[in-house]
Motif scaffolding. Structure first.
Motif, PDB file in Angstrom:
ATOM      1  N   ALA A  86       0.840  -1.210   0.000  1.00 35.76           N
ATOM      2  CA  ALA A  86       0.000   0.000   0.000  1.00 35.76           C
ATOM      3  C   ALA A  86       0.870   1.252   0.000  1.00 35.76           C
ATOM      4  N   VAL A  87       1.951   1.229   0.757  1.00 36.29           N
ATOM      5  CA  VAL A  87       2.829   2.406   0.841  1.00 36.29           C
ATOM      6  C   VAL A  87       3.581   2.623  -0.476  1.00 36.29           C
ATOM      7  N   ALA A  88       3.953   1.520  -1.133  1.00 39.61           N
ATOM      8  CA  ALA A  88       4.729   1.658  -2.378  1.00 39.61           C
ATOM      9  C   ALA A  88       3.842   1.898  -3.594  1.00 39.61           C
ATOM     10  N   SER A  89       2.518   1.743  -3.420  1.00 38.96           N
ATOM     11  CA  SER A  89       1.627   1.706  -4.591  1.00 38.96           C
ATOM     12  C   SER A  89       1.503   3.023  -5.327  1.00 38.96           C
ATOM     13  N   ASP A  90       1.977   4.119  -4.755  1.00 41.08           N
ATOM     14  CA  ASP A  90       1.796   5.408  -5.445  1.00 41.08           C
ATOM     15  C   ASP A  90       2.966   5.742  -6.366  1.00 41.08           C
ATOM     16  N   VAL A  91       3.878   4.792  -6.546  1.00 40.03           N
ATOM     17  CA  VAL A  91       5.135   5.121  -7.241  1.00 40.03           C
ATOM     18  C   VAL A  91       4.924   5.652  -8.662  1.00 40.03           C
ATOM     19  N   THR A  92       3.971   5.096  -9.397  1.00 42.84           N
ATOM     20  CA  THR A  92       3.786   5.573 -10.777  1.00 42.84           C
ATOM     21  C   THR A  92       2.445   6.262 -10.985  1.00 42.84           C
ATOM     22  N   LEU A  93       1.700   6.459  -9.893  1.00 40.16           N
ATOM     23  CA  LEU A  93       0.321   6.927 -10.024  1.00 40.16           C
ATOM     24  C   LEU A  93       0.167   8.299 -10.646  1.00 40.16           C
ATOM     25  N   ARG A  94       1.134   9.168 -10.451  1.00 40.63           N
ATOM     26  CA  ARG A  94       0.964  10.536 -10.935  1.00 40.63           C
ATOM     27  C   ARG A  94       1.163  10.622 -12.436  1.00 40.63           C
ATOM     28  N   GLY A  95       1.310   9.473 -13.094  1.00 41.74           N
ATOM     29  CA  GLY A  95       1.350   9.441 -14.554  1.00 41.74           C
ATOM     30  C   GLY A  95       2.750   9.522 -15.112  1.00 41.74           C
ATOM     31  N   LYS A  96       2.832   9.191 -16.386  1.00 42.41           N
ATOM     32  CA  LYS A  96       4.158   9.152 -17.012  1.00 42.41           C
ATOM     33  C   LYS A  96       4.746  10.545 -17.131  1.00 42.41           C
ATOM     34  N   GLU A  97       3.883  11.577 -17.163  1.00 42.35           N
ATOM     35  CA  GLU A  97       4.410  12.942 -17.242  1.00 42.35           C
ATOM     36  C   GLU A  97       5.267  13.246 -16.008  1.00 42.35           C
ATOM     37  N   ASN A  98       4.841  12.753 -14.855  1.00 41.55           N
ATOM     38  CA  ASN A  98       5.637  12.971 -13.653  1.00 41.55           C
ATOM     39  C   ASN A  98       6.929  12.155 -13.687  1.00 41.55           C
ATOM     40  N   LEU A  99       6.839  10.959 -14.245  1.00 36.23           N
ATOM     41  CA  LEU A  99       8.061  10.154 -14.381  1.00 36.23           C
ATOM     42  C   LEU A  99       9.042  10.853 -15.324  1.00 36.23           C
ATOM     43  N   PHE A 100       8.486  11.552 -16.320  1.00 38.80           N
ATOM     44  CA  PHE A 100       9.352  12.262 -17.268  1.00 38.80           C
ATOM     45  C   PHE A 100      10.122  13.395 -16.583  1.00 38.80           C
ATOM     46  N   ILE A 101       9.586  13.936 -15.497  1.00 40.68           N
ATOM     47  CA  ILE A 101      10.327  14.964 -14.749  1.00 40.68           C
ATOM     48  C   ILE A 101      11.670  14.379 -14.313  1.00 40.68           C
ATOM     49  N   TYR A 102      11.627  13.144 -13.828  1.00 39.54           N
ATOM     50  CA  TYR A 102      12.855  12.497 -13.357  1.00 39.54           C
ATOM     51  C   TYR A 102      13.741  12.092 -14.524  1.00 39.54           C
ATOM     52  N   ARG A 103      13.086  11.572 -15.563  1.00 41.21           N
ATOM     53  CA  ARG A 103      13.900  11.132 -16.699  1.00 41.21           C
ATOM     54  C   ARG A 103      14.632  12.311 -17.333  1.00 41.21           C
ATOM     55  N   LYS A 104      13.994  13.461 -17.311  1.00 41.59           N
ATOM     56  CA  LYS A 104      14.605  14.653 -17.894  1.00 41.59           C
ATOM     57  C   LYS A 104      15.815  15.107 -17.065  1.00 41.59           C
ATOM     58  N   ALA A 105      15.778  14.869 -15.758  1.00 42.95           N
ATOM     59  CA  ALA A 105      16.853  15.356 -14.887  1.00 42.95           C
ATOM     60  C   ALA A 105      18.045  14.389 -14.920  1.00 42.95           C
ATOM     61  N   PRO A 106      19.268  14.918 -14.714  1.00 45.61           N
ATOM     62  CA  PRO A 106      20.439  14.029 -14.708  1.00 45.61           C
ATOM     63  C   PRO A 106      20.349  12.991 -13.584  1.00 45.61           C
ATOM     64  N   SER A 107      20.558  11.730 -13.921  1.00 46.00           N
ATOM     65  CA  SER A 107      20.451  10.589 -12.980  1.00 46.00           C
ATOM     66  C   SER A 107      19.119  10.598 -12.232  1.00 46.00           C
ATOM     67  N   GLY A 108      18.114  11.186 -12.854  1.00 46.01           N
ATOM     68  CA  GLY A 108      16.830  11.388 -12.167  1.00 46.01           C
ATOM     69  C   GLY A 108      16.146  10.100 -11.766  1.00 46.01           C
ATOM     70  N   GLU A 109      16.169   9.100 -12.672  1.00 41.34           N
ATOM     71  CA  GLU A 109      15.422   7.869 -12.382  1.00 41.34           C
ATOM     72  C   GLU A 109      16.014   7.112 -11.195  1.00 41.34           C
ATOM     73  N   GLY A 110      17.340   7.060 -11.145  1.00 40.36           N
ATOM     74  CA  GLY A 110      18.006   6.376 -10.031  1.00 40.36           C
ATOM     75  C   GLY A 110      17.672   7.063  -8.713  1.00 40.36           C
ATOM     76  N   ARG A 111      17.722   8.391  -8.720  1.00 42.71           N
ATOM     77  CA  ARG A 111      17.428   9.132  -7.486  1.00 42.71           C
ATOM     78  C   ARG A 111      15.954   8.985  -7.107  1.00 42.71           C
ATOM     79  N   PHE A 112      15.101   8.907  -8.129  1.00 43.26           N
ATOM     80  CA  PHE A 112      13.662   8.722  -7.886  1.00 43.26           C
ATOM     81  C   PHE A 112      13.418   7.401  -7.153  1.00 43.26           C
ATOM     82  N   VAL A 113      14.023   6.319  -7.651  1.00 44.56           N
ATOM     83  CA  VAL A 113      13.819   4.998  -7.031  1.00 44.56           C
ATOM     84  C   VAL A 113      14.386   4.992  -5.612  1.00 44.56           C
ATOM     85  N   ARG A 114      15.577   5.579  -5.438  1.00 48.04           N
ATOM     86  CA  ARG A 114      16.186   5.600  -4.093  1.00 48.04           C
ATOM     87  C   ARG A 114      15.312   6.402  -3.120  1.00 48.04           C
ATOM     88  N   ALA A 115      14.805   7.537  -3.601  1.00 44.96           N
ATOM     89  CA  ALA A 115      13.971   8.365  -2.718  1.00 44.96           C
ATOM     90  C   ALA A 115      12.649   7.657  -2.398  1.00 44.96           C
TER      91      ALA A 115
END
Lengths: 240, 523
Positions: free
Chosen positions: B369-398
């Protein structure tokens, strides 16, 4: 995309025009390393989009067409978050956020959650987010489509200022022709993934033999014939 | 002559509710009718025939009235909840604007919405009524009795659905106007079933049936149950079971209780249409714009734990976004509530071994339940991280750090309290259990996060989230049971948990790696 071959010069403002679904957003996503091309390559500020992704991301700022936004953060918190993503030094970031929020007329509402913002206000926050790390290259995907005339004018002035005074390279994608016409040094028109015109506005007008960019755009991309527009009214009993 | 407006609304509602099966929509009703006919004529009687002696013995027993009352009460509440949950989770007023700007009366909107969903609800009604008819038929009831029993089910279930529809419309208008209201709606949509689960557990292991059958304790319960209309139907059914083929013998009870049910349904219908005007309104509500307060001790601590640099800012931003959504908090409350109900009604605090074992599985649910919101805000929000340097790795760690900071303290508190309540509890046993659960919860969070990244839900649609959450929980529970059995087989029951723990960590790390790899492929 279909064999897009395009060069944008440092310090210029370039406008990519095209109807809905033409491939404008895909082009911008490719150039920002959000998606990978199935074939071909590109360089941004000398960095390869396939091999130097981190560098490309660092030197570009993006205002996406349908951007992600964390609605439970305030404008200040959101900009602080984006600043952290782009490694803006922590001693610089508070002043920069304040300056940007003042510039976009959001300073008084800096602590309001974004869920309570209007679409135009959200767009202003997102433009501020694209600028937060002060990148040399900026991509604006439909920058004024949700703004009121006053805010749109402010964004246009800002883009003009960023190009003229700050020497930024700016890539605008839009189907609002007057904005592109007013701001861009050169334009490109794409349709169904193919670049079908390239040059200054005057060059595109002379290529198509038209007097306005709107006519040139319709000529190049096709449109609905005037006489067809009201045929629906001729059907029996259609009128209320 | 134009079609009635309620018919247009009902047709629209039917199309919406069957949009997923639109390719077979023209044949859907015939298909379902055929299948239900087969079910009522053959399948239900076949299933019932396997247990018919037990059913008959039960219907003639003393417990029958209480059990039937509780059964119908559960059905009543379950069907009441369906429209409410659907609306709460997607409370919005945008579509209401279409109705309010058109020349259509609110009661037509309400009635149309109800009737449009009726074909789907009718399936549930037929399944339930068909089953009970199959049970009661062998008792030798006459046609009038069977017809009345079917009518009872229809009246009870329709009343529940209609009341649910009216409440849903009222809530939707009230909550759908603001983001905060929508958030409250989603949170209520999660928590609304907890009281019903409590009732089910009370029946299963809480001694509710025994209390109802005991003359010393049944008085209060009977008075409460007697007020609910579904109980009137239950009394008729049990009365018919006692006098099959002789409706006259229970004529008075039938007349008063069945009459009461009909009157209740008609009154609910009338009141609902009267409430419709209030339900459909776009009058502006005055609400204060939600503001973010300056960071308090909690957020400052989280920022500090994240290293105070840019990662600390990322972590605290995610934590704020997570904790300011009531829907997220409601899932935590649901997981904690479920654990409390299982411990109170089914296990009992006197058995610390079972408590620990149950905790391992239910805390998997909490982690998911706690982890379930990881992709909920849509791919546009995931793109915020992908656009940033090393964003995806930091996203998963955070996200992982956020999951641990939320789930681990809750899990630790739950297990510490549950084991401390045991009469045999010692400080050492409480600390050992708590320490074990802490590291298991941390492993589960990594496992759940990896699974959600492999099965991304790039949408805030609660149905999509709930569906994926259930899939992830199922995978986690089955894998966890599999690992536990393997551990028992390999090193024996006493020390099985010692092998179970490293296996869980191994899975967590592997799935997290696979999930992160999948994240960069989402386009």
């Amino acid at each position: 995309m279909d064999e897009l071959n395009l060069e944008i010069y440092e310090g210029e403002t370039f406008g990519l025009l095209g109807p809905n679904g033409a491939g404008k957003t895909t082009t911008i996503r490719l150039l920002n390393c959000i998606i990978r091309p199935t074939s071909g390559s590109a360089t941004v500020n000398g960095y390869d989009i396939l091999n130097d992704q981190m560098d490309v991301r660092r030197v570009t700022g993006l205002l996406a067409e349908s951007p992600g936004l964390y609605e439970k953060l305030s404008a200040h918190e959101f900009l602080e978050f984006i600043g952290a993503l782009y490694d803006v030094p922590s001693d610089i970031i508070p002043d920069r956020i304040d300056d940007l929020l003042k510039l976009f007329g959001l300073h008084e509402r800096r602590d309001h959650l974004l869920e309570g913002y209007s679409r135009g206000m959200k767009q202003r926050v997102l433009i501020a987010a694209a600028l937060i790390h002060d990148p040399p290259i900026l991509f604006f995907d439909e920058p004024t489509s949700t703004l009121d005339p006053r805010a749109a004018l402010m964004v246009k002035d800002l883009i003009r200022g960023l190009a003229r005074d700050a020497g930024k390279t700016i890539f605008i994608s839009s189907h609002i022709l007057p904005i592109v016409e007013e701001l861009c040094d050169r334009i490109g028109i794409i349709d169904q993934g193919r670049l079908i015109a390239l040059g200054t506005v005057e060059e595109v007008l002379s290529q198509t033999g038209t007097k306005t960019l709107e006519k040139a755009f319709i000529d190049l991309t096709g449109g609905v014939k005037e006489k067809e527009l009201l045929t629906w009214r001729e059907q029996k009993g259609a009128a209320a | 002559m134009p079609l009635p407006k309620w018919y247009a609304v009902a047709k629209n509602e039917y199309r919406i509710s069957t949009s997923r099966i639109r390719s077979i929509r023209p044949y859907f009703l015939y298909l379902v009718t055929g299948l239900l006919a087969v079910y009522v004529a053959f399948i239900a009687p076949s299933i019932v025939s396997l247990f018919i002696d037990d059913f008959i013995a039960f219907l003639l027993s003393q417990a029958a009235v209480a059990m039937m009352q509780l059964l119908l009460l559960l059905m009543f509440f379950w069907l009441l909840m369906i429209p409410i949950t659907e609306i709460l989770q997607q409370a919005q007023v945008a579509q209401l604007e279409i109705f309010l700007s058109a020349p259509v009366r609110p009661k037509d909107v309400l009635l149309g919405g109800f009737l449009g969903r009726m074909p789907i609800y009718a399936i549930a009604v037929t399944v339930v009524a068909g089953f009970f008819t199959a049970v009661l038929y062998p008792l030798g009831m006459d046609l009038a009795q069977i017809a009345i029993i079917i009518m009872i089910f229809i009246l009870v279930l329709l009343s529940a659905l209609w009341i649910g529809t009216v409440i849903a419309a009222l809530l939707s208008t009230k909550l759908g106007k603001t983001s905060h209201g929508k958030d409250i709606g989603k949170a209520l949509g999660v928590l609304i079933f907890l009281p019903m689960i409590a009732l089910i557990y009370a029946i299963m292991g809480g001694g509710l049936i025994e209390a109802l059958n005991d003359p010393a304790t049944s008085g209060t319960y009977q008075v409460i149950l007697g007020v609910v209309p579904s109980s009137w139907g239950a009394e008729i059914i049990v009365a018919f079971a006692s006098s099959p083929g002789n409706i006259i013998a229970v004529g008075f009870e039938t007349l008063t209780r069945f009459g009461g049910l009909v009157a209740f349904f008609l009154a609910a219908l009338w009141l609902g249409t009267k409430a419709a005007a209030r339900a459909y309104s776009l009058e502006p509500t005055i609400s204060e714009a939600p503001k973010a307060k300056p960071d308090g001790a909690l957020f400052k601590t989280i920022r500090y734990l994240g290293g105070a640099g840019s990662f600390g800012t990322l972590l605290v931003s995610m934590f704020k976004e997570y904790s300011r959504r009531l829907e997220n908090l409601s899932w935590i409350a649901y997981a904690v509530g479920l654990f409390a109900l299982v411990t109170i009604f089914l296990i009992g605090p006197e058995d610390p071994g079972s408590t620990l074992f149950t905790a391992l599985f239910l805390l998997g649910f909490l982690a998911a339940a706690v982890a379930s919101d990881v992709t909920l805000r849509g791919k546009e929000n995931l793109f915020i991280y992908r656009k940033a340097p090393s964003g995806e790795g930091r996203f998963v760690r955070a996200m992982l750090a956020k999951g641990w900071l939320v789930a681990v303290p809750i899990a630790a508190a739950i297990i510490a309290i549950a084991t401390a309540l045991s009469p045999q509890a010692t400080l050492a046993s409480v600390l050992t259990s708590t320490g074990f659960v802490i590291q298991m919860t941390a492993a589960y969070v990594a496992f759940a996060l990896g699974l959600f990244l492999l099965l991304p839900v790039p949408s805030e649609n609660p149905k999509a989230r709930n569906m994926t959450l259930m899939i992830v929980v199922m995978i986690m529970v089955f894998v966890s049971i599999g690992m536990f059995i393997t551990s028992v087989e390999v090193i024996g029951g006493e020390n099985a948990l010692l092998m179970h723990a490293p296996l869980s960590w191994l899975l967590g790390i592997v799935f997290l790696y696979l999930g992160k790899r999948n994240l960069s492929r989402i386009e």
